[in-house]
Design an enzyme around this catalytic site. Structure first.
Site, PDB file in Angstrom:
ATOM      1  N   GLY A 196      -4.008   0.722 -15.030  1.00  0.00           N
ATOM      2  CA  GLY A 196      -3.296  -0.492 -15.445  1.00  0.00           C
ATOM      3  C   GLY A 196      -1.785  -0.380 -15.516  1.00  0.00           C
ATOM      4  O   GLY A 196      -1.146  -1.162 -16.219  1.00  0.00           O
ATOM      5  N   SER A 197      -1.193   0.563 -14.772  1.00  0.00           N
ATOM      6  CA  SER A 197       0.272   0.664 -14.847  1.00  0.00           C
ATOM      7  C   SER A 197       0.948  -0.551 -14.194  1.00  0.00           C
ATOM      8  O   SER A 197       1.992  -1.000 -14.659  1.00  0.00           O
ATOM      9  CB  SER A 197       0.780   1.974 -14.244  1.00  0.00           C
ATOM     10  N   ASN A 198       0.335  -1.086 -13.133  1.00  0.00           N
ATOM     11  CA  ASN A 198       0.888  -2.327 -12.556  1.00  0.00           C
ATOM     12  C   ASN A 198       0.735  -3.485 -13.531  1.00  0.00           C
ATOM     13  O   ASN A 198       1.637  -4.299 -13.684  1.00  0.00           O
ATOM     14  CB  ASN A 198       0.199  -2.660 -11.224  1.00  0.00           C
ATOM     15  N   MET A 211     -11.367  -2.942  -8.811  1.00  0.00           N
ATOM     16  CA  MET A 211     -12.223  -2.264  -7.838  1.00  0.00           C
ATOM     17  C   MET A 211     -13.492  -3.053  -7.509  1.00  0.00           C
ATOM     18  O   MET A 211     -14.566  -2.468  -7.354  1.00  0.00           O
ATOM     19  CB  MET A 211     -12.578  -0.853  -8.346  1.00  0.00           C
ATOM     20  N   ARG A 212     -13.370  -4.367  -7.411  1.00  0.00           N
ATOM     21  CA  ARG A 212     -14.487  -5.201  -6.977  1.00  0.00           C
ATOM     22  C   ARG A 212     -13.976  -6.176  -5.920  1.00  0.00           C
ATOM     23  O   ARG A 212     -12.853  -6.663  -6.031  1.00  0.00           O
ATOM     24  CB  ARG A 212     -15.042  -6.045  -8.148  1.00  0.00           C
ATOM     25  N   ASN A 221      -3.115  -9.565  -4.156  1.00  0.00           N
ATOM     26  CA  ASN A 221      -3.490  -8.174  -4.421  1.00  0.00           C
ATOM     27  C   ASN A 221      -2.371  -7.267  -3.919  1.00  0.00           C
ATOM     28  O   ASN A 221      -1.601  -7.639  -3.037  1.00  0.00           O
ATOM     29  CB  ASN A 221      -4.790  -7.842  -3.670  1.00  0.00           C
ATOM     30  N   HIS A 275      -1.722  -3.335  -2.363  1.00  0.00           N
ATOM     31  CA  HIS A 275      -2.449  -2.211  -1.769  1.00  0.00           C
ATOM     32  C   HIS A 275      -1.450  -1.112  -1.375  1.00  0.00           C
ATOM     33  O   HIS A 275      -0.406  -1.416  -0.788  1.00  0.00           O
ATOM     34  CB  HIS A 275      -3.242  -2.685  -0.545  1.00  0.00           C
TER      35      HIS A 275
HETATM   36  C1  GRF Z   1      -2.394   0.838  -7.246  1.00  0.00           C
HETATM   37  O1  GRF Z   1      -2.013   1.912  -6.433  1.00  0.00           O
HETATM   38  C2  GRF Z   1      -2.718  -0.368  -6.418  1.00  0.00           C
HETATM   39  O2  GRF Z   1      -1.996  -0.452  -5.245  1.00  0.00           O
HETATM   40  C3  GRF Z   1      -4.174  -0.171  -6.098  1.00  0.00           C
HETATM   41  O3  GRF Z   1      -4.723   0.410  -7.247  1.00  0.00           O
HETATM   42  C4  GRF Z   1      -3.713   1.136  -7.950  1.00  0.00           C
HETATM   43  C5  GRF Z   1      -3.718   0.674  -9.367  1.00  0.00           C
HETATM   44  O4  GRF Z   1      -2.903   1.468 -10.191  1.00  0.00           O
HETATM   45  N1  GRF Z   1      -4.773  -1.412  -5.697  1.00  0.00           N
HETATM   46  P1  GRF Z   1      -2.665   1.041 -11.696  1.00  0.00           P
HETATM   47  O5  GRF Z   1      -4.043   0.847 -12.326  1.00  0.00           O
HETATM   48  O6  GRF Z   1      -1.889  -0.237 -11.688  1.00  0.00           O
HETATM   49  O7  GRF Z   1      -1.915   2.148 -12.339  1.00  0.00           O
END
Ligand code: GRF
Length: 184
Positions: free
Chosen positions: A11-13, A86-87, A103, A105
């Site tokens: 969840g860092s994003n 992840m779904r 999304n 990636h």
């Molecule tokens: C990120 O690298 C994103 O691009 C991918 O999953 C990862 C999630 O990282 N879809 P975080 O959970 O936000 O740290």
């Protein structure tokens, strides 16, 4: 503009977006499919409500998504941001939020789709890699590309590439969200 962020893990994003002060955008809800996702701890710290969907409780993806949809309506959500969710989404959410789901990636799509984009690109020996933000459709990491940024990764260690990718993700995702929905 009220957004829900969907995250399954670290969840860092999510935290990067949720701790940003926008003009119009408000992060109103976290949806996760993992009860032990670290994203939940981050949501608690930021006082953002969260809801856990356990897909196994439902007979199909679309039934699970109907339950998600009910939550999204309850929180008056206008758009969905996937950040490490992840779904694959089904028709229920995709049709309801057409062109309102994005999304991120960690590769230059359409290369290296899937859960291990950074490692797959590294092992392939790419000399340039990067990050993609795209609209979501029913294909894994499919959907029209909104933005990409790349960098030269020749002779870099995997660790260094991962670090650069994540820094790039934080910057690019905020930029796109602001352009799409925050009046930038
Ligand atoms: C990120 O690298 C994103 O691009 C991918 O999953 C990862 C999630 O990282 N879809 P975080 O959970 O936000 O740290």
């Amino acid at each position: 503009m009220r957004i829900a962020i969907f995250a399954s893990g670290n969840g860092s994003n999510f935290e990067n977006i949720a701790s940003t002060v926008f003009k119009k955008v408000k992060v109103a809800l976290l949806i996760t499919n993992k009860k032990d996702a670290y994203a939940i701890t981050r949501a608690e710290k930021l006082n953002i409500p969260y809801w856990i969907v356990n897909y196994k409780d439902y007979i199909s993806i679309n039934e699970a998504e109907k339950a998600i949809l009910t939550k999204l309506k309850e929180y008056q959500i206008d758009a969905i941001v996937l950040a490490g969710y992840m779904r694959i989404l089904g028709d229920t959410l995709i049709n309801e939020y057409e062109n309102k789901i994005i999304n991120i990636h960690p590769s230059l799509l359409p290369s290296f789709k899937g859960a291990n984009g950074i490692l797959d690109a590294y092992e392939y020996g790419v000399k340039v890699t990067g990050v993609t933000v795209h609209y979501v459709n029913s294909e894994l990491d499919g959907g029209k590309i909104i933005a990409q940024e790349s960098f030269n990764c020749d002779k870099m260690e995997l660790r260094e590439i991962e670090e650069l990718i994540h820094q790039l993700e934080y910057r690019l995702y905020l930029k796109v969200i602001k352009q799409l929905w925050d009046g930038d």
